[in-house]
Design a protein around this motif. Structure first.
Motif, PDB file in Angstrom:
ATOM      1  N   PRO A   1       9.161   4.249 -11.311  1.00 28.16           N
ATOM      2  CA  PRO A   1       7.974   3.407 -11.157  1.00 28.16           C
ATOM      3  C   PRO A   1       7.271   3.687  -9.825  1.00 28.16           C
ATOM      4  N   ILE A   2       5.956   3.487  -9.800  1.00 24.11           N
ATOM      5  CA  ILE A   2       5.168   3.836  -8.620  1.00 24.11           C
ATOM      6  C   ILE A   2       5.664   3.098  -7.366  1.00 24.11           C
ATOM      7  N   TYR A   3       5.994   1.798  -7.507  1.00 27.71           N
ATOM      8  CA  TYR A   3       6.426   1.063  -6.315  1.00 27.71           C
ATOM      9  C   TYR A   3       7.705   1.672  -5.731  1.00 27.71           C
ATOM     10  N   ARG A   4       8.597   2.148  -6.630  1.00 27.00           N
ATOM     11  CA  ARG A   4       9.850   2.785  -6.195  1.00 27.00           C
ATOM     12  C   ARG A   4       9.555   4.089  -5.461  1.00 27.00           C
TER      13      ARG A   4
ATOM     14  N   SER B   1       9.227   9.628 -13.841  1.00 27.89           N
ATOM     15  CA  SER B   1      10.043   8.614 -14.493  1.00 27.89           C
ATOM     16  C   SER B   1      10.411   7.465 -13.554  1.00 27.89           C
TER      17      SER B   1
ATOM     18  N   LYS C   1       3.885  -4.656  -3.286  1.00 29.90           N
ATOM     19  CA  LYS C   1       5.261  -4.914  -3.737  1.00 29.90           C
ATOM     20  C   LYS C   1       6.208  -3.988  -2.984  1.00 29.90           C
TER      21      LYS C   1
ATOM     22  N   ILE D   1      -4.486   3.386  -7.797  1.00 29.41           N
ATOM     23  CA  ILE D   1      -3.401   2.573  -8.355  1.00 29.41           C
ATOM     24  C   ILE D   1      -3.643   1.112  -7.978  1.00 29.41           C
ATOM     25  N   ASN D   2      -2.849   0.235  -8.563  1.00 29.10           N
ATOM     26  CA  ASN D   2      -2.980  -1.198  -8.353  1.00 29.10           C
ATOM     27  C   ASN D   2      -2.519  -1.582  -6.940  1.00 29.10           C
ATOM     28  N   PRO D   3      -3.379  -2.253  -6.145  1.00 30.67           N
ATOM     29  CA  PRO D   3      -2.970  -2.637  -4.784  1.00 30.67           C
ATOM     30  C   PRO D   3      -1.696  -3.489  -4.788  1.00 30.67           C
ATOM     31  N   MET D   4      -1.500  -4.279  -5.855  1.00 35.61           N
ATOM     32  CA  MET D   4      -0.303  -5.128  -5.887  1.00 35.61           C
ATOM     33  C   MET D   4       0.978  -4.295  -5.934  1.00 35.61           C
TER      34      MET D   4
ATOM     35  N   PRO E   1       2.191   9.082 -11.152  1.00 34.74           N
ATOM     36  CA  PRO E   1       2.448   8.035 -12.147  1.00 34.74           C
ATOM     37  C   PRO E   1       3.215   8.554 -13.362  1.00 34.74           C
TER      38      PRO E   1
END
Lengths: 134, 284
Positions: A17-20, A15, A60, A53-56, A12
């Motif tokens: 984002p986590i989804y990336r 630099s 995503k 981390i957030n499941p969403m 996290p």
């Protein structure tokens, strides 16, 4: 199937984002052939739970990869690598996926005033130290 | 779909005795709409108004002007059907000193439908919290854990947590972050508003971040969008007025302008800002 721990390396503080980070790792694993058509991905819940981390965020990433055609949703199984997802055959395609990381490293080398030869030598040392993933 | 949580021009004046020209209001026209399923980090310095905002949203403090709604209902007239869907843990846990954790849960189960004792016990075990001890004999960290278990025990649709992890060690904090998404049996995702100074914890779990400074909402943005697009440009003089895509000017560090790099492409090569960096720029 690789375990979720082995599959994703999430930082996290990075630099990106986590989804990336998830999207790019799946792209690389498919391009490199470590994940093949029909291989099952760890569930959203498992990845979120493992990394706190957030499941969403994981959803995503998976949805973006689905829209890209790299993953498909299979009933009762969750996400699998799409049948038509092929490892990038040409070295050029694989190299294209490496480009963003190299550009970042090049920028930092320039900021640190490291000469190109020294930076290349350092990269070679890192390459030889990194174990090849199974 | 109506927002899970919204504030419209929410203001809270200071008591006359404490009034000062520097900070006339505790909350100053706070306006936002939080979509269902968002996990929002509420961030600001001490005294920015985070706890006050939460208390107003919950109807525990009456605003001087403006209004807020939780799950579509006004904060000041929440029907029981909405109360049952809320979970809240205050900064200082509201516990009964003589009751054990289990007795707290029993009390709660008597009032709230949907309290699942087995789930709550499993969560407590995960947080390494003993439910057999009286609240008065628990450490502050364990009291916070109990407050969080109680806030989550009835699988709330909307969860408000005020500095829930301040006294927890790093491992417990990680477990706590997981707990935000645990005990969810309903198909819709839970909406969460959580304040904390531990920004690296928030960076893991939030979908949105809300920056509050001196009672004013400075910035409410999706976190991924902030990481991808917010950058600082050197800017020694303050701009006469902020233009589109300019968020905030800070005199610190020789003058910096916080911009959205989509509108200001020259900022594209500037360093990525973490949540702490953003908090610093926005508060100087």
């Amino acid at each position: 199937m690789p375990s979720p721990q082995a599959l994703f390396d999430i930082q996290p503080q990075l630099s990106t984002p986590i989804y990336r980070q998830v999207v790019e790792q799946v792209q690389r694993l498919v391009a490199g052939g470590q994940l093949g058509p029909g291989d099952e991905l760890p569930s959203v819940r498992a990845v979120a739970e493992r990394h706190a981390i957030n499941p969403m965020t994981v959803s995503k990433a998976y949805s973006l990869l689905e829209a890209e055609g790299l993953l498909e949703r299979r009933r009762g199984m969750g996400m699998v690598v799409a049948a038509r997802a092929q490892p990038a055959s040409a070295d050029e395609d694989r190299l294209a996926l490496l480009a963003p990381a190299l550009e970042t490293a090049a920028r930092q080398a320039a900021q640190l005033g490291i000469a190109a030869d020294a930076a290349l030598a350092a990269f070679a040392r890192v390459l030889h130290k990194t174990p090849k993933e199974e | 779909m109506s927002p899970a949580l919204e504030a419209r021009q929410l203001c809270l004046d200071l008591d006359e005795r404490y009034w000062s020209a520097a900070r006339p209001r505790l909350l100053d026209c706070v306006d936002f709409a939080i979509p269902e399923g968002a996990v929002v980090g509420l961030v600001g310095r001490n005294g920015a108004g985070k706890s006050t905002l939460m208390r107003c949203l919950l109807g525990l403090t009456t605003p001087s002007a403006g209004e807020s709604r939780l799950l579509g209902e006004p904060s000041l007239a929440l029907p029981d059907a909405v109360r049952e869907r809320l979970g809240y843990a205050a900064q200082t846990p509201d516990l009964f000193p003589r009751l054990t954790g289990l007795e707290h849960l029993d009390e709660m189960a008597a009032v709230y439908p949907g309290v699942n004792l087995r789930d709550a016990a499993a969560l407590a075990a995960r947080l390494d919290l003993s439910l057999g001890q009286r609240a008065s004999s628990l450490s502050l960290g364990d009291q916070q854990k109990l407050a969080v278990v109680l806030a989550l025990a009835h699988d709330p649709d909307l969860l408000l947590l005020d500095e829930p992890v301040a006294s927890l060690d790093p491992i417990s904090r990680r477990d706590f972050m997981r707990a935000l998404f645990a005990l969810r049996h309903k198909p819709t995702p839970r909406t969460v508003l959580v304040s904390s100074h531990l920004l690296s914890d928030l960076e893991r779990v939030v979908s949105h971040v809300m920056f509050l400074r001196e009672g004013r909402l400075q910035l409410f943005i999706e976190w991924d969008e902030a990481v991808e697009h917010l950058r600082c440009l050197p800017c020694p003089q303050p701009p006469a007025a902020l233009q589109a895509g300019q968020v905030h000017w800070s005199p610190a560090g020789g003058g910096r302008l916080l911009v959205d790099a989509r509108a200001w492409p020259q900022a594209g090569t500037a360093a990525v800002l973490g949540m702490e960096d953003l908090l610093e720029v926005l508060n100087t």
